[in-house]
Enzyme design. Structure first.
Site, PDB file in Angstrom:
ATOM      1  N   ARG A  72       1.041  -1.311   0.337  1.00  0.00           N
ATOM      2  CA  ARG A  72       0.024  -0.001   0.085  1.00  0.00           C
ATOM      3  C   ARG A  72       0.878   1.321  -0.109  1.00  0.00           C
ATOM      4  O   ARG A  72       0.381   2.098  -0.736  1.00  0.00           O
ATOM      5  CB  ARG A  72      -0.723  -0.185   1.284  1.00  0.00           C
ATOM      6  CG  ARG A  72      -2.162   0.870   1.358  1.00  0.00           C
ATOM      7  CD  ARG A  72      -2.785   0.756   2.310  1.00  0.00           C
ATOM      8  NE  ARG A  72      -4.411   1.798   2.502  1.00  0.00           N
ATOM      9  CZ  ARG A  72      -4.474   2.693   2.859  1.00  0.00           C
ATOM     10  NH1 ARG A  72      -3.264   2.991   4.324  1.00  0.00           N
ATOM     11  NH2 ARG A  72      -5.324   4.060   2.914  1.00  0.00           N
ATOM     12  N   ILE A  98      -7.154   7.445  -0.948  1.00  0.00           N
ATOM     13  CA  ILE A  98      -7.192   5.726  -1.083  1.00  0.00           C
ATOM     14  C   ILE A  98      -8.399   5.447   0.111  1.00  0.00           C
ATOM     15  O   ILE A  98      -7.648   5.946   1.546  1.00  0.00           O
ATOM     16  CB  ILE A  98      -5.436   5.432  -0.807  1.00  0.00           C
ATOM     17  CG1 ILE A  98      -5.307   4.085  -1.068  1.00  0.00           C
ATOM     18  CG2 ILE A  98      -5.069   6.237   0.651  1.00  0.00           C
ATOM     19  CD1 ILE A  98      -3.999   3.905  -1.169  1.00  0.00           C
ATOM     20  N   SER A  99      -8.673   4.530  -0.047  1.00  0.00           N
ATOM     21  CA  SER A  99      -9.755   4.106   1.192  1.00  0.00           C
ATOM     22  C   SER A  99      -9.257   3.226   1.902  1.00  0.00           C
ATOM     23  O   SER A  99      -6.670   2.903   2.224  1.00  0.00           O
ATOM     24  CB  SER A  99     -10.852   2.885   0.290  1.00  0.00           C
ATOM     25  OG  SER A  99     -11.259   4.024  -0.617  1.00  0.00           O
ATOM     26  N   GLN A 100      -8.917   3.452   3.976  1.00  0.00           N
ATOM     27  CA  GLN A 100      -8.692   2.495   4.679  1.00  0.00           C
ATOM     28  C   GLN A 100      -8.251   0.790   4.112  1.00  0.00           C
ATOM     29  O   GLN A 100      -9.452   0.582   3.661  1.00  0.00           O
ATOM     30  CB  GLN A 100      -9.170   3.291   5.857  1.00  0.00           C
ATOM     31  CG  GLN A 100     -10.761   2.384   6.156  1.00  0.00           C
ATOM     32  CD  GLN A 100     -11.531   3.020   7.163  1.00  0.00           C
ATOM     33  OE1 GLN A 100     -11.918   3.582   7.792  1.00  0.00           O
ATOM     34  NE2 GLN A 100     -11.092   2.072   7.597  1.00  0.00           N
TER      35      GLN A 100
END
Length: 169
Positions: A72, A98-100
């Protein structure tokens, strides 16, 4: 969704912004330099504490294994890389995040992609979700309307050999 603790995006962003402001105020503009082993440990902790932990209950072994391997930190700007495995969304530029990690794992487990599945993703963003899906051997077509984001995502995906992802801008 009952039982899934999700921090509102504004609170997540405020927490990140406060941490960055405190670092700047203290004269600590540079982010800590982390090595590959450090990032691997952070991914392991992310899976253990954020995804598979009680109350989070991501149990799909394939999804957990992929979340342990997809880097990530490579999908976020360098200025926030040290926070890449925190339980929060992160800014990626152009008013996007960016999504968790939990959300990526939750959505992936919900569709439970099988090798060869074909997936259309609307909103490529950083390309992280597409990379997770491709690592599960799905074929992903992803569309991004913000040209610089789409181009950056394409470069990162190509660098990691994700030939199962087709990025359209």
């Amino acid at each position: 969704m009952k039982g899934i603790p999700i921090m509102p995006a504004a609170v997540q962003f405020s927490r990140i912004a406060a941490a960055l402001l405190l670092s700047a105020a203290a004269g600590c503009d540079a982010q800590p330099k982390l090595g590959a082993g450090d990032y691997q440990k952070l991914r392991e902790r992310m899976v253990r504490e954020q995804l598979a932990a009680p109350g989070r209950n991501i149990t799909n072994k394939r999804v957990l294994d992929v979340m342990r391997t997809v880097p990530r930190h490579e999908f976020v700007p360098e200025r926030v890389r040290s926070h890449a495995y925190d339980d929060t969304a992160l800014p990626i530029g152009y008013d996007q995040t960016i999504s968790q990690p939990f959300i990526v794992a939750f959505m992936t487990a919900a569709i439970n992609p099988k090798p060869g599945d074909r997936i259309l993703e609307i909103g490529t963003g950083s390309g992280y979700q597409a990379a997770v899906l491709a690592a599960l051997e799905a074929k992903v077509w992803t569309i991004e309307i913000v040209k610089p984001l789409g181009e950056q995502a394409r470069k990162v995906l190509e660098r990691f050999g994700h030939d199962r992802v087709s990025v359209r801008i």
